[in-house]
Scaffold this motif. Sequence first.
Motif, PDB file in Angstrom:
ATOM      1  N   ILE A   1      63.826  -5.073 -10.478  1.00 11.21           N
ATOM      2  CA  ILE A   1      62.950  -3.932 -10.746  1.00 11.21           C
ATOM      3  C   ILE A   1      63.269  -3.349 -12.122  1.00 11.21           C
ATOM      4  O   ILE A   1      64.444  -3.155 -12.455  1.00 11.21           O
ATOM      5  CB  ILE A   1      63.118  -2.833  -9.670  1.00 11.21           C
ATOM      6  CG1 ILE A   1      62.764  -3.404  -8.293  1.00 11.21           C
ATOM      7  CG2 ILE A   1      62.248  -1.628  -9.966  1.00 11.21           C
ATOM      8  CD1 ILE A   1      63.053  -2.471  -7.141  1.00 11.21           C
ATOM      9  N   ILE A   2      62.226  -3.107 -12.890  1.00 12.97           N
ATOM     10  CA  ILE A   2      62.434  -2.431 -14.179  1.00 12.97           C
ATOM     11  C   ILE A   2      61.721  -1.086 -14.105  1.00 12.97           C
ATOM     12  O   ILE A   2      60.500  -1.032 -13.937  1.00 12.97           O
ATOM     13  CB  ILE A   2      61.878  -3.260 -15.353  1.00 12.97           C
ATOM     14  CG1 ILE A   2      62.568  -4.619 -15.400  1.00 12.97           C
ATOM     15  CG2 ILE A   2      62.070  -2.515 -16.673  1.00 12.97           C
ATOM     16  CD1 ILE A   2      62.026  -5.570 -16.456  1.00 12.97           C
ATOM     17  N   LEU A   3      62.507  -0.005 -14.190  1.00 12.40           N
ATOM     18  CA  LEU A   3      61.921   1.327 -14.129  1.00 12.40           C
ATOM     19  C   LEU A   3      61.717   1.861 -15.537  1.00 12.40           C
ATOM     20  O   LEU A   3      62.418   1.469 -16.467  1.00 12.40           O
ATOM     21  CB  LEU A   3      62.844   2.285 -13.369  1.00 12.40           C
ATOM     22  CG  LEU A   3      63.171   1.927 -11.927  1.00 12.40           C
ATOM     23  CD1 LEU A   3      64.124   2.973 -11.345  1.00 12.40           C
ATOM     24  CD2 LEU A   3      61.899   1.871 -11.090  1.00 12.40           C
ATOM     25  N   GLY A   4      60.792   2.776 -15.677  1.00 12.23           N
ATOM     26  CA  GLY A   4      60.595   3.389 -16.996  1.00 12.23           C
ATOM     27  C   GLY A   4      59.439   4.355 -16.966  1.00 12.23           C
ATOM     28  O   GLY A   4      58.463   4.126 -16.237  1.00 12.23           O
ATOM     29  N   GLU A   5      59.579   5.429 -17.712  1.00 12.50           N
ATOM     30  CA  GLU A   5      58.485   6.382 -17.844  1.00 12.50           C
ATOM     31  C   GLU A   5      57.358   5.712 -18.629  1.00 12.50           C
ATOM     32  O   GLU A   5      57.584   4.693 -19.290  1.00 12.50           O
ATOM     33  CB  GLU A   5      58.965   7.629 -18.604  1.00 12.50           C
ATOM     34  CG  GLU A   5      59.161   8.869 -17.752  1.00 12.50           C
ATOM     35  CD  GLU A   5      57.904   9.307 -17.010  1.00 12.50           C
ATOM     36  OE1 GLU A   5      56.787   8.928 -17.404  1.00 12.50           O
ATOM     37  OE2 GLU A   5      58.055  10.034 -16.010  1.00 12.50           O
ATOM     38  N   ASN A   6      56.190   6.335 -18.583  1.00 17.61           N
ATOM     39  CA  ASN A   6      55.085   5.814 -19.402  1.00 17.61           C
ATOM     40  C   ASN A   6      55.463   5.840 -20.877  1.00 17.61           C
ATOM     41  O   ASN A   6      56.152   6.753 -21.325  1.00 17.61           O
ATOM     42  CB  ASN A   6      53.835   6.650 -19.184  1.00 17.61           C
ATOM     43  CG  ASN A   6      53.162   6.315 -17.866  1.00 17.61           C
ATOM     44  OD1 ASN A   6      53.381   5.229 -17.319  1.00 17.61           O
ATOM     45  ND2 ASN A   6      52.391   7.233 -17.336  1.00 17.61           N
TER      46      ASN A   6
ATOM     47  N   VAL B   1      64.299   1.034 -18.593  1.00 20.51           N
ATOM     48  CA  VAL B   1      63.988   1.013 -20.036  1.00 20.51           C
ATOM     49  C   VAL B   1      63.584   2.426 -20.449  1.00 20.51           C
ATOM     50  O   VAL B   1      62.746   3.051 -19.815  1.00 20.51           O
ATOM     51  CB  VAL B   1      62.858   0.001 -20.386  1.00 20.51           C
ATOM     52  CG1 VAL B   1      63.355  -1.411 -20.244  1.00 20.51           C
ATOM     53  CG2 VAL B   1      61.621   0.209 -19.542  1.00 20.51           C
ATOM     54  N   LYS B   2      64.250   2.927 -21.486  1.00 23.61           N
ATOM     55  CA  LYS B   2      63.890   4.268 -21.972  1.00 23.61           C
ATOM     56  C   LYS B   2      64.111   4.347 -23.460  1.00 23.61           C
ATOM     57  O   LYS B   2      64.966   3.651 -24.022  1.00 23.61           O
ATOM     58  CB  LYS B   2      64.690   5.345 -21.234  1.00 23.61           C
ATOM     59  CG  LYS B   2      66.185   5.330 -21.449  1.00 23.61           C
ATOM     60  CD  LYS B   2      66.837   6.350 -20.547  1.00 23.61           C
ATOM     61  CE  LYS B   2      67.007   7.676 -21.210  1.00 23.61           C
ATOM     62  NZ  LYS B   2      68.400   7.986 -21.519  1.00 23.61           N
ATOM     63  N   LEU B   3      63.334   5.186 -24.088  1.00 20.24           N
ATOM     64  CA  LEU B   3      63.450   5.334 -25.539  1.00 20.24           C
ATOM     65  C   LEU B   3      64.724   6.082 -25.878  1.00 20.24           C
ATOM     66  O   LEU B   3      65.098   7.038 -25.186  1.00 20.24           O
ATOM     67  CB  LEU B   3      62.247   6.101 -26.085  1.00 20.24           C
ATOM     68  CG  LEU B   3      60.940   5.319 -26.175  1.00 20.24           C
ATOM     69  CD1 LEU B   3      59.808   6.251 -26.604  1.00 20.24           C
ATOM     70  CD2 LEU B   3      61.043   4.151 -27.130  1.00 20.24           C
TER      71      LEU B   3
END
Lengths: 172, 719
Positions: B28-33, B698-700
């Motif tokens: 699973i790869i989570l991340g905000e829009n 994944v996040k900036l």
Amino acid sequence: MENLFEKWKTRLPKYREVYKELFDLFSQKYGAEGEKKTDRGKHFSTHYELYIFAFFLGLYKNEFSPIQDGEKKTDFSQTIQYWGNKTSLIRKNFSGIQENIFTALIAKTEIDLVALEKGDLDEDEIVKQLIRSMESYTNGGLSIIKEKYEDSPNYFLQPTCFLNLILESSPS
Amino acid sequence: MIIKKIQIENFLCYYNEKSFHFEDGLNIILGENNEGKTKFFEAIEWLFNGTNTQLENLVSSKKFKEITFEESFKVSVSMVVENTNGEYKISRSFLVNKTKNNDIETRGLNFEGQETDLATGRRIPINGQELLNAIFPFQIREYSMFKGETELNIFENEEALPNLINLFSDAKPYQKYTDKSRFLRERAHQAVKESTEANQKNQRAYNILESEIFDLEREKERLNIFLSSTEDQKSKLEKNIKEAEKFVDNAEALSTINELIKKIEEKITYLNSKIDDNYTTSLFDEYWILQNFEPIHKEFVAKISEHSKRRRELQSQFDQQIGIRKGEEKAKAELINNIIPLPIGTPSKAHMEEMLHDEICKVCNREAKVGSEAYSYMMQRLTEYLETQKINDSELDTKETLFKFDYTNRLENLSISHEDNLKNIRLIETKIKDLFEFNDKKKKEIESLKEELEKQIKERERILGNSKIANEDKLLSIFKNYTSWQEDLKDLNKDFYDLEAKQKEILKKIESKKEDINKIDENSAVAHLLKTREILNDIENIFTDTKEKKFDEFITKLENKSNKYFGQINVEAFTGEIKFSKKRIGSDKVKIEISLYESGGRYFVPGTAVRTSLNISILLAISELANEENNETYPMIFDAPTSSFGETKTGNFLNLIYKTSNQKIILLKDFVATNKDNNTLFIKSEFNSINRKKAFWVKLERPFDDKDLSTMNTEVITL
């Protein structure tokens, strides 16, 4: 022809120019009926309707207010005989009111009928007095309307506003 | 096959090298829009299908900003996969330069493959495209990548699904046999034909029959096309009708309620027109302005009568003094108490004559018999009046008068005529009251009608709200179309039936012509050729039928498996049943249609969430079947597949996916939340209960400027 009424009818009564705005506000200059009238927030179809109204209002309220000499006056170029004499699909002829105005003026104006009939007084002079009297009551009526308008302009948004003014003017 | 590693280098927001190490099973790869999820998905798409165009749009702005003129760096996406045969790497890359003008210059797009010899560990380069197709065939790739709910049209491609089935079903091996057996049968037929034609006599008959068969076959093809297009139209129309059926009750109710609303509105308009509230106009037209006029009128009457009396008094005095009018004098003398007489001519001549005739004084209501004093007085008054009407010549010249004019007469007339009007003036108050009551009544009626109208409008809104189509015009047009569609369908059914009958007839004709040919053959061809042809004919039929059967079996399996997943994903919610139907297009092409049915066989149009579940179910089923039939598993990569689901359903979905066999990489925006106190992102504790093999976030990198791409750097955090 000894008829004061007929002569009086040919006259053009005036009102103070300061009340011109009332005429613009409440009546349609060239006559309008139905939607055209109400759309523009006008209550009276013609200027003379407002004039008649103001006269009776002044009369009932006994608001006799002569126009001072030197005061600017104006009229709406329609002599009394033409007031209310048109019948249309939605309006009736109400020229009979002319007689009521006249009788009221006779009743309320200090005129010397004896002198008139004796020939000591000119007929025109009497008619002039009647017109002056008419203008005075109208002037009184217009001042009542103006005051009311300045007090609460919203009053004039109701369809019953002018009727109520008359009903409330009962001398009781 | 599983993806072991994906490495993204300087691709869009992936600055420098970022690696994902995956496990078999659920990743699973989570991340905000807008923090890098979709860019990950796009990186893989580019790896598989990337071309040499617009490469400059793929470059990490952050990296590009760092380098100076004439420096360069590499943009690449690579994937390490493993299958039963070994480990492979495919990578696509290009180089980026900075020009003098600070522009991006790209070059050297490269698509490489690499095989690792498991025994020696040696790496052998291979063509990237060939390697990719070998390890991950394009037919399955199409059903392995799923990008968001907006791109739900993966099953719209008519050929893709039959291609896939052909690839994985048992039907595939039969293809070469059917091809070969057809070839052999045609050869046998040719041999029989040649043998028969050797007999000159038969040749003509043979040619005629063959040309007839040829024509019939052409006619059959033509009919096939008609039939297929009619069937298409029919199924479209049936779909429309089914869809409309869901709304048609509402549409009918809407149409009824609209009628009702129109009637109420018309009634309100009518009542409004009846209300007369032109009160100001009535002041004039109905003389209401005279409401308070009675006292004025009285004042007028009093004044005129006073004047009239005064006038006569003066006249009387004048007459007495001058002594001209004897009659007046006499009259005065004869009046009791010396009072002022009524004007001459009062009562009128006619009234006087009537009273004299009746011998009654109708003024004082007393008898006045001839010869009485009263009678004589009345007669005298009449005579006096008549005398005043005679013109006396001497009078004209010499008459000395007090009043030169008579205005009084007119004024008195006015006074009398207005006396009658008093009655009308007194009625004004009642008339006004009546009108107000009338208007009030009408207004109340209007009020209650308006309440009714509001109720009906609410009802209309409820109907529209109940319907999935909230657009009124659309709903009404459905109602209109519904009836005409049913008519059309009737016509189409008839056409279809006629076409089918025609086709049967033609098939029969063809059969009979063939029999004719066979008869000629039997009579003339060599027996063993006929036998051979018969055997080869049977063989071809066996292969064709078997291939068809295998294809159908695969569809049935796919349907069963899809429904199994569908039920699991949509647990405790309405599912319906997925149906795959095979439709022939032309003579040798088929397409597969997927539709959803309620129990009882009613066609059902799914909403977004159900449609998503449906598509995912089919993808899972395809993947599972591909595995069973081909002994190879393929990874599946889903980008935001469940955005219409809600977090709980998404959780259930993930736990279900976890149990399936092959590798899945799922990108989600669920389970990421913002801490309101410090405005930082965190992973919710609910995510702990989600079964998975591996998870990433994944996040900036913070801080960044949301208006400056060159500050964007997606970090990959292994959870």
